[in-house]
Write an enzyme that holds these catalytic residues in place. Structure first.
Site, PDB file in Angstrom:
ATOM      1  N   LYS A   1      15.232 -50.924 -45.578  1.00  0.00           N
ATOM      2  CA  LYS A   1      14.316 -51.504 -46.579  1.00  0.00           C
ATOM      3  C   LYS A   1      15.033 -52.537 -47.454  1.00  0.00           C
ATOM      4  O   LYS A   1      14.532 -53.637 -47.707  1.00  0.00           O
ATOM      5  CB  LYS A   1      13.734 -50.376 -47.444  1.00  0.00           C
ATOM      6  CG  LYS A   1      12.919 -50.838 -48.629  1.00  0.00           C
ATOM      7  CD  LYS A   1      11.676 -51.570 -48.198  1.00  0.00           C
ATOM      8  CE  LYS A   1      10.977 -52.205 -49.393  1.00  0.00           C
ATOM      9  NZ  LYS A   1       9.905 -53.118 -48.993  1.00  0.00           N
TER      10      LYS A   1
ATOM     11  N   LYS B   1      16.536 -55.377 -57.851  1.00  0.00           N
ATOM     12  CA  LYS B   1      17.186 -54.081 -57.555  1.00  0.00           C
ATOM     13  C   LYS B   1      17.432 -53.916 -56.058  1.00  0.00           C
ATOM     14  O   LYS B   1      18.499 -53.493 -55.624  1.00  0.00           O
ATOM     15  CB  LYS B   1      16.290 -52.956 -58.094  1.00  0.00           C
ATOM     16  CG  LYS B   1      16.685 -51.559 -57.756  1.00  0.00           C
ATOM     17  CD  LYS B   1      15.794 -50.774 -56.813  1.00  0.00           C
ATOM     18  CE  LYS B   1      14.355 -51.071 -56.737  1.00  0.00           C
ATOM     19  NZ  LYS B   1      13.552 -50.234 -55.877  1.00  0.00           N
TER      20      LYS B   1
HETATM   21  P1  NAD Z   1       5.577 -49.353 -60.429  1.00  0.00           P
HETATM   22  O1  NAD Z   1       6.512 -49.667 -61.533  1.00  0.00           O
HETATM   23  O2  NAD Z   1       4.236 -49.991 -60.384  1.00  0.00           O
HETATM   24  O3  NAD Z   1       5.349 -47.767 -60.354  1.00  0.00           O
HETATM   25  C1  NAD Z   1       6.307 -46.804 -60.693  1.00  0.00           C
HETATM   26  C2  NAD Z   1       5.566 -45.635 -61.319  1.00  0.00           C
HETATM   27  O4  NAD Z   1       6.515 -44.617 -61.557  1.00  0.00           O
HETATM   28  C3  NAD Z   1       4.920 -45.976 -62.655  1.00  0.00           C
HETATM   29  O5  NAD Z   1       3.584 -45.518 -62.670  1.00  0.00           O
HETATM   30  C4  NAD Z   1       5.782 -45.230 -63.676  1.00  0.00           C
HETATM   31  O6  NAD Z   1       5.049 -44.814 -64.822  1.00  0.00           O
HETATM   32  C5  NAD Z   1       6.264 -44.065 -62.852  1.00  0.00           C
HETATM   33  N1  NAD Z   1       7.515 -43.452 -63.319  1.00  0.00           N
HETATM   34  C6  NAD Z   1       8.643 -44.056 -63.750  1.00  0.00           C
HETATM   35  N2  NAD Z   1       9.589 -43.136 -64.019  1.00  0.00           N
HETATM   36  C7  NAD Z   1       9.040 -41.922 -63.735  1.00  0.00           C
HETATM   37  C8  NAD Z   1       9.527 -40.597 -63.778  1.00  0.00           C
HETATM   38  N3  NAD Z   1      10.754 -40.299 -64.176  1.00  0.00           N
HETATM   39  N4  NAD Z   1       8.690 -39.597 -63.404  1.00  0.00           N
HETATM   40  C9  NAD Z   1       7.428 -39.868 -62.991  1.00  0.00           C
HETATM   41  N5  NAD Z   1       6.904 -41.126 -62.937  1.00  0.00           N
HETATM   42  C10 NAD Z   1       7.709 -42.126 -63.298  1.00  0.00           C
HETATM   43  O7  NAD Z   1       6.391 -49.634 -59.082  1.00  0.00           O
HETATM   44  P2  NAD Z   1       5.785 -49.901 -57.615  1.00  0.00           P
HETATM   45  O8  NAD Z   1       5.574 -51.355 -57.439  1.00  0.00           O
HETATM   46  O9  NAD Z   1       4.701 -48.923 -57.342  1.00  0.00           O
HETATM   47  O10 NAD Z   1       7.085 -49.531 -56.756  1.00  0.00           O
HETATM   48  C11 NAD Z   1       7.472 -48.180 -56.551  1.00  0.00           C
HETATM   49  C12 NAD Z   1       8.617 -48.181 -55.535  1.00  0.00           C
HETATM   50  O11 NAD Z   1       8.167 -48.782 -54.318  1.00  0.00           O
HETATM   51  C13 NAD Z   1       9.841 -49.000 -55.980  1.00  0.00           C
HETATM   52  O12 NAD Z   1      10.999 -48.352 -55.530  1.00  0.00           O
HETATM   53  C14 NAD Z   1       9.634 -50.339 -55.293  1.00  0.00           C
HETATM   54  O13 NAD Z   1      10.856 -51.026 -55.106  1.00  0.00           O
HETATM   55  C15 NAD Z   1       8.980 -49.907 -53.997  1.00  0.00           C
HETATM   56  N6  NAD Z   1       8.087 -50.884 -53.346  1.00  0.00           N
HETATM   57  C16 NAD Z   1       7.186 -51.628 -54.051  1.00  0.00           C
HETATM   58  C17 NAD Z   1       6.352 -52.527 -53.386  1.00  0.00           C
HETATM   59  C18 NAD Z   1       5.330 -53.370 -54.113  1.00  0.00           C
HETATM   60  O14 NAD Z   1       4.778 -54.297 -53.483  1.00  0.00           O
HETATM   61  N7  NAD Z   1       5.023 -53.118 -55.362  1.00  0.00           N
HETATM   62  C19 NAD Z   1       6.420 -52.630 -51.994  1.00  0.00           C
HETATM   63  C20 NAD Z   1       7.316 -51.823 -51.292  1.00  0.00           C
HETATM   64  C21 NAD Z   1       8.144 -50.947 -51.981  1.00  0.00           C
END
Ligand code: NAD
Length: 295
Positions: free
Chosen positions: A174, A243
């Protein structure tokens, strides 16, 4: 059916957990944004719970959190009262976040000592594919039985599943994918910046790139839809992409591989994050770099 505990219902976690609930799984959700978790529970007949006690009965715990450190903390905080201490032996954790692969292997060791499985199963395809249940999922694991347990669940969220190796290989894959994607975005931005200064139209440039060898995911789906029209709303934060590039750079360093472009990308994305703010959409890096260039 397996009882699912889902931690982190942000941009990605929300539609992924929604697809599981709609497929009939019993889903318990936890997010530090309690109002969001409550909204989710109300919309999808799920349960919003407190950590760790509310997830202790889960058969499969899915994490979709900003990074691997947060995943480790979520599982281990509280010591003897932590989620990993409360889960029943035989439970499986599936980390679908984009986490650092070395940390994943460490976490796998800690969980294995408690007879809890770990599968790293990060995703690509963004929010759009998360909504339609068509994510690409690249999974790594050392325990084939844990994989068998979670495959039906992964199949609800993803359309293309790749077994990429042992524990941590999903996370390595990834990070390396996102490094390549980040480099194509940076290269396209530079090309448009130089070309428009010479008198080319950015729209026409994207059209030509899209039927030429410069075509990439961003010329196809991001530049016209989110950059040139000023929308900047793909749904993936600059801080998260920076990141991921850092994870790839750290991996190269740990493996003693020279990767100069990777380190350049690491610096460029850190700059963009610092200039625009970590929570801005990654496509706004275009503004950070072109403004820095006086455009
Ligand atoms: P985001 O910031 O929208 O969501 C993260 C969620 O986690 C938030 O709702 C936040 O409140 C919650 N959170 C943070 N700390 C927490 C904790 N200790 N306990 C419980 N909840 C907690 O991020 P995202 O875009 O949904 O991405 C999530 C993961 O997926 C990341 O690792 C990102 O790199 C990966 N990702 C994102 C995408 C994208 O297009 N957004 C695509 C592929 C992978």
């Amino acid at each position: 059916m397996e009882r699912i505990g889902f931690i982190g219902i942000g941009h990605m976690g929300w539609p992924m957990a929604a697809n599981l609930a709609q497929a009939g799984y019993h889903v318990s959700v936890f997010d530090t944004d309690a109002a969001r978790a409550a909204d989710f529970a109300a919309q999808f007949q799920a349960v919003a719970v407190e950590m760790p006690v509310g997830l202790a009965q889960a058969d499969i715990v899915i994490t979709m959190l900003p990074n691997g450190q947060i995943v480790q903390d979520a599982l281990s905080q509280g010591g003897a009262e932590s989620l990993m201490a409360r889960l029943a032996p035989g439970a499986v954790v599936v980390d679908m976040s984009s986490s650092a692969p070395m940390g994943t292997r460490q976490l796998g060791g800690e969980l294995a000592r408690r007879n809890i499985g770990l599968v790293d199963a990060p995703v690509s395809g963004g929010v759009a594919r998360a909504q339609t249940g068509e994510l690409t999922i690249m999974y790594g694991a050392d325990d084939p039985q844990a994989v068998q347990r979670v495959l039906p669940v992964l199949n609800v969220m993803g359309a293309k599943l790749f077994s990429v190796g042992g524990l941590g290989c999903g996370h390595a894959m990834k990070a390396l994918n996102n490094y390549v994607a980040s480099a194509t975005f940076a290269a396209t931005t530079e090309a448009l910046d130089v070309g428009t200064k010479f008198g080319l139209s950015a729209d026409v440039m994207v059209d030509v790139l899209n039927v030429s060898t410069g075509r990439n995911f961003h010329t196809d789906l991001v530049f016209k839809q989110h950059v040139l029209n000023g929308k900047f709303g793909v749904g993936f934060a600059i801080g998260l992409l920076a990141k991921d590039v850092r994870i790839a750079a750290d991996l190269a360093e740990a493996l003693h591989k020279t990767a100069p472009l990777l380190h350049l990308m690491e610096d460029r994305w850190d700059q963009a994050r610092d200039a625009r703010g970590a929570t801005q959409d990654f496509s706004a890096a275009y503004l950070a770099w072109t403004e820095q260039n006086g455009s």
